[in-house]
Design an enzyme around this catalytic site. Structure first.
Site, PDB file in Angstrom:
ATOM      1  N   HIS A 246       1.028  -0.843   0.229  1.00 59.96           N
ATOM      2  CA  HIS A 246       0.478  -0.092  -0.209  1.00 59.96           C
ATOM      3  C   HIS A 246       1.099   1.085   0.055  1.00 59.96           C
ATOM      4  O   HIS A 246       0.631   2.251  -0.849  1.00 59.96           O
ATOM      5  CB  HIS A 246      -1.415  -0.138   1.403  1.00 59.96           C
ATOM      6  N   GLU A 248       3.517   1.215  -1.698  1.00 58.00           N
ATOM      7  CA  GLU A 248       3.805   1.392  -2.205  1.00 58.00           C
ATOM      8  C   GLU A 248       3.149   2.347  -3.900  1.00 58.00           C
ATOM      9  O   GLU A 248       3.490   3.283  -4.541  1.00 58.00           O
ATOM     10  CB  GLU A 248       4.501  -0.164  -3.097  1.00 58.00           C
ATOM     11  N   TYR A 250       1.411   4.796  -2.915  1.00 55.99           N
ATOM     12  CA  TYR A 250       1.638   6.307  -2.558  1.00 55.99           C
ATOM     13  C   TYR A 250       3.275   6.376  -3.042  1.00 55.99           C
ATOM     14  O   TYR A 250       3.653   8.254  -3.871  1.00 55.99           O
ATOM     15  CB  TYR A 250       1.297   7.302  -1.581  1.00 55.99           C
ATOM     16  N   HIS A 295      -7.020  -2.906   4.051  1.00 53.95           N
ATOM     17  CA  HIS A 295      -8.381  -3.052   2.976  1.00 53.95           C
ATOM     18  C   HIS A 295      -7.765  -3.485   1.272  1.00 53.95           C
ATOM     19  O   HIS A 295      -8.942  -3.676   0.913  1.00 53.95           O
ATOM     20  CB  HIS A 295      -8.720  -1.444   2.778  1.00 53.95           C
ATOM     21  N   LYS A 324      -6.088  17.721  -1.949  1.00 52.77           N
ATOM     22  CA  LYS A 324      -5.340  18.364  -3.090  1.00 52.77           C
ATOM     23  C   LYS A 324      -6.042  18.339  -4.287  1.00 52.77           C
ATOM     24  O   LYS A 324      -5.177  19.426  -4.994  1.00 52.77           O
ATOM     25  CB  LYS A 324      -4.517  17.134  -2.784  1.00 52.77           C
TER      26      LYS A 324
END
Lengths: 519, 384
Positions: A246, A248, A250, A295, A324
């Protein structure tokens, strides 16, 4: 400047490279090559799925294609592309003469061609290449794997070493080589996102190394980390993998956020809206990325309390991500926009990444994820974030900084043609995948029931168009370098800000030998 | 926009149901239609609830998209250099930034509440009427009907029944209506009863997924996961393995037949009486003949129809030392499997008379002319 020498000549310039620009260039070309290799696997996948029935490849080879497509795109195309971008741009953006650790920089690049040569050579081994998906869930990747899995494991180890070295280099450079006056809260957002990404890499890659090492000992040394028959636990593999996996995703998307945050202000002729909230949002996303891994595992039989924790934590990610998106739109709001190719890719990024983010919120809801999980809906979701996110922003970055790198201007019309063909091809490929996923088509299957035929054919046609768009991309880059209009302006774009636009174009071999002062 | 989402949330079931009815009774009346674009609520109460939750979130996402992309489009059209604007200079606003942090957080909380309630229901597999142990194998399912009171149980394998000449490379046969979604023997369950599935695997990971029953659970070796359904409508429901499990992952469908309680009980009674092995002595020819069909159904996925296997992945049986060597070693490998490899223990999957036929066939096909006739009694004696 006079005491500095130019680059070595011939092959030595590249083999012994310690210059951040040369190493950046090698990373970028390498990732471009891997992008085409991984893309050609995607073409095989989509050609096989063009219509029901097996036409071109056997199921075993199809699985090798999906596996290697994922591995090559994640580790070979997107990650090295952003490392290459960081090599080129971080020193230029912070006013540093080079990366802090130039020899390690050389090593971290030159590991890659060997790692991927080893990975790709598995195609020619008995039993074929890894065929267990890029997530390589045990025991399919251990007891039931082809013998080539050992080479896959060593390739992953090498990639991890390369990434960790690259990350250390970026952190050390930013911490030590900022120009006088360049405080942390003045760093360009691309630099900020890369510093945070580098910390994610240093935390996540050793976990991946641990996972593959346990696989190695399970396969060759009789351990049973992931084998239930020996007291081990196949679900533990997934926990370890996604504790890496996970963060990764990002690692892939944060530098893309950075690129977009550089380009949108330029073509809006207006400062980035909410700079400090952008930095905090990036840091929050990075933190959250370490507490949401399960998740990906809602259907593995976790206890209810675990499901709830991971569901709530995952939903939270929508908040900083939303910040963002809103900031980018607020940056454009009230600006004086022009729509050069880099800006088009960035606007498409904001639009399509938001769609991928919204399907992400849907997927975060555990009870509904039981319906979505492992269907094509997931495939559509992550391609909206990874392709329209990482690849679109990378395309934007190339058009944006190519005049600085090469001293040549690309052909705007051709750039726009590339954009529109890519945009249409992308959406035609992946939007229908939401539909077949919701209608019940599982992912990673080489053949499907007749009810999915029409949308799959559409998807395949879209994929061929998207693949063709990348040939246009290659053509544009090569033509610019060979025959592009000479562009010697320091500041290529009217609205551009930042130290990289204070050096000549093309950027000379050595820049900022004397540090600039930032007010 | 946020106002309208909140309204939507308050009236979520009517609003979502309305939206659903336009979506599902309009263009996609038939759930297996080729233009199906949405989840199907299926035939269970839980499935309906999951579907409503899905539609709630879809509409919230649509509302957010309309608002966000509306502003984006407005900016792209109006705030351009071509329109002769001087760019504004603002670049922060604490109030606005707080707003767009807090409002999305509130929307998420509003979604989290119904999601939590549904998840709690999904996890409640207590008080089941029928328990079925579902075991995934490369590439088939085994269903074992468990007895509540220690009585007799029975089990059977369920394997893809679409003939290879419909899907293999160069296939010419016309594809049937249920192409790749049909099996030799479906799972049978009673309508309006709570059926609990205990899901596990004998080799790699699989996942048992039947959308209409609102069930998807990973089959993990060494674990037993549970899931449940209460089908409210008789009919035939189809699904597939949802977790990559190797070569034939795309070829291990699931078919569930939901029948009336009476029909179910009759079916159980007939299964119980027919699940005994036939231990009578057979001739070599009889064994080879029945063994060929059984081999092609159970073994050819790995070892190939012509016994050559797949080099480097699955060993050949043609000319192999096991098929030509000691009979008992051959029986051992088939009955107990080969630990640490993909060869699973078939003693637990296939009846002794069928195993005997398969082994006999393997020892006499493709030029393996041993002349050995293995009898069902040999398998039974071997097990003892």
């Amino acid at each position: 400047m006079s005491e500095h020498h130019g680059p070595a000549t011939g092959i030595q310039r590249w083999l012994y490279a310690t210059n951040h620009k040369d190493i950046g260039t090698m990373y970028l070309w390498f990732s471009f090559a891997m992008f085409f290799l991984g893309g050609s696997f995607a073409m095989v996948i989509r050609a096989e799925l063009f219509q029901p029935g097996l036409q071109l490849v056997e199921p075993a080879f199809f699985n090798q294609m999906t596996t290697m497509h994922g591995l090559i795109m994640v580790f070979g195309a997107v990650m090295p592309a952003f490392v290459g971008l960081a090599n080129w741009m971080v020193p230029l953006m912070i006013g540093a003469p080079d990366m802090a650790l130039p020899r390690m920089n050389n090593l971290s690049f030159w590991i890659l061609p060997f790692a991927f040569a080893m990975l790709v050579s598995t195609f020619f081994m008995e039993g074929g290449a890894p065929a267990f998906g890029w997530t390589f869930y045990a025991p399919l990747s251990t007891t039931y794997a082809p013998p080539s899995v050992t080479f896959f494991i060593f390739a992953v180890h090498l990639l991890g070493a390369s990434s960790i070295m690259g990350s250390i280099n970026i952190i050390v450079t930013v911490m030590n080589l900022r120009a006088p006056g360049m405080t942390y809260m003045k760093l360009p957002l691309f630099v900020w996102t890369w510093v945070i990404t580098a910390f994610l890499l240093i935390a996540a890659m050793p976990v991946l190394a641990g996972a593959v090492t346990m696989m190695l000992t399970d396969i060759h040394f009789g351990t049973s980390f992931f084998s239930a028959a020996g007291g081990g636990d196949p679900v533990m593999f997934q926990h370890i993998f996604w504790f890496f996996g996970h963060p990764e995703v990002y690692i892939i998307i944060l530098p893309a956020f950075g690129v977009v945050s550089e380009i949108i202000p330029t073509f809006s002729r207006k400062r980035l809206f909410g700079y400090s909230s952008m930095v905090y949002a990036t840091a929050s996303i990075a933190f959250l990325s370490f507490i949401v891994w399960a998740h990906h595992m809602y259907t593995t039989g976790m206890p209810l309390a675990g499901e709830l924790f991971f569901m709530y934590a995952t939903m939270l990610i929508a908040v900083p991500t939303g910040v963002k998106v809103f900031n980018w739109i607020a940056t454009m709001f009230g600006g004086a926009l022009t729509f050069e190719t880099p800006m088009l890719f960035c606007i498409a990024f904001v639009f399509l990444f938001t769609l991928g983010g919204l399907t992400g919120v849907m997927l975060s809801l555990a009870p509904v994820d039981f319906a979505y999980h492992d269907s094509y809906f997931v495939v559509a979701h992550f391609h909206y974030t990874m392709v329209a996110g990482a690849i679109f922003s990378m395309s934007a970055a190339v058009y944006y900084w190519l005049p600085k790198w090469s001293g040549k201007m690309y052909n705007e019309t051709m750039g726009k043609v590339h954009f529109w063909v890519a945009f249409i091809g992308f959406n035609l490929t992946f939007f229908p995948q939401h539909f077949v996923g919701l209608a019940g088509m599982p992912r990673r299957i080489p053949d499907y029931a007749l009810q999915f035929a029409d949308f799959n054919m559409m998807s395949s046609i879209g994929a061929f168009i998207y693949g063709f768009a990348q040939l246009l991309f290659l053509y544009n880059v090569v033509q610019t370098i060979r025959k592009g209009k000479v562009n010697t302006d320091e500041k290529t774009w009217e609205g551009a800000e930042g130290l990289e636009w204070t050096v000549p174009s093309p950027a000379p071999f050595h820049t900022f030998s004397t540090p600039p002062t930032v007010k | 926009m946020y106002l309208s989402t909140n309204q939507l949330k308050k009236r979520r079931f009517p609003a979502a149901a309305l939206a659903l009815s336009t979506l599902s009774t309009g263009a996609i009346a038939d759930p297996s239609s080729r233009w199906q674009t949405n989840l199907s609520p299926g035939v269970t109460e839980l499935g309906q609830e999951v579907f409503d939750l899905h539609m709630l979130v879809v509409w919230i996402c649509v509302a957010i998209s309309v608002a966000v992309f509306g502003v984006l489009l407005y900016v792209l059209i109006n705030h351009t250099k071509a329109s002769g604007r001087t760019p504004a200079t603002f670049h922060e606003s604490t109030v606005v930034e707080l707003m767009w942090t807090i409002v999305p957080a509130l929307i998420l909380i509003a979604i989290a509440v119904p999601a939590t309630n549904t998840l709690i229901k999904l996890y409640d597999s207590s008080d089941s009427d029928v328990d079925i142990l579902v075991t995934g194998y490369q590439w088939k399912w085994k269903y074992e009907y468990l007895s509540k009171d220690g009585g007799e149980t029975f089990s059977f394998l369920s394997i893809l029944s679409t003939p290879a000449d419909q899907f293999e490379i160069g296939a010419t046969a016309e594809k049937g209506e249920n192409y790749l979604l049909e099996v030799d023997e479906p799972l049978v369950i009673p309508v309006n009863k709570k059926v609990r599935f205990l899901v596990t695997s004998a080799d790699v990971l699989h996942a048992w997924w039947v959308p209409a029953l609102s069930v998807k659970r990973d089959a993990v070796p060494g674990y037993i996961n549970d899931a449940w359904t209460i089908p409210q409508k008789e009919g035939i429901y189809r699904g597939q393995c949802a977790e990559l499990c190797g070569k034939d992952h795309g070829f291990m469908p699931i078919v569930v037949k939901v029948v009336s309680e009476k029909e179910y009980e009759e079916w159980v009674a007939s299964k119980l009486s027919s699940s005994k092995a036939d231990l009578t002595e057979k001739s070599l020819d009889e064994l080879v003949a029945s063994g060929e069909a059984l081999y092609n159904k159970n073994c050819s996925g790995c070892h190939a129809v012509n016994g050559t296997g797949i080099p480097g992945v699955f060993p050949a049986l043609k000319g192999s030392s096991i098929a030509l060597g000691d009979v008992n070693a051959h029986i051992d490998v088939v009955v107990n499997g080969a630990p640490g490899t993909a060869m699973s223990a078939y003693g637990a999957q296939i009846k002794p008379d069928e195993l005997a036929a398969i082994i006999t066939y393997e020892r006499n096909a493709w030029g393996n002319n041993t002349g050995d006739a293995v009898q069902a009694s040999d398998i039974v004696n071997f097990n003892q």
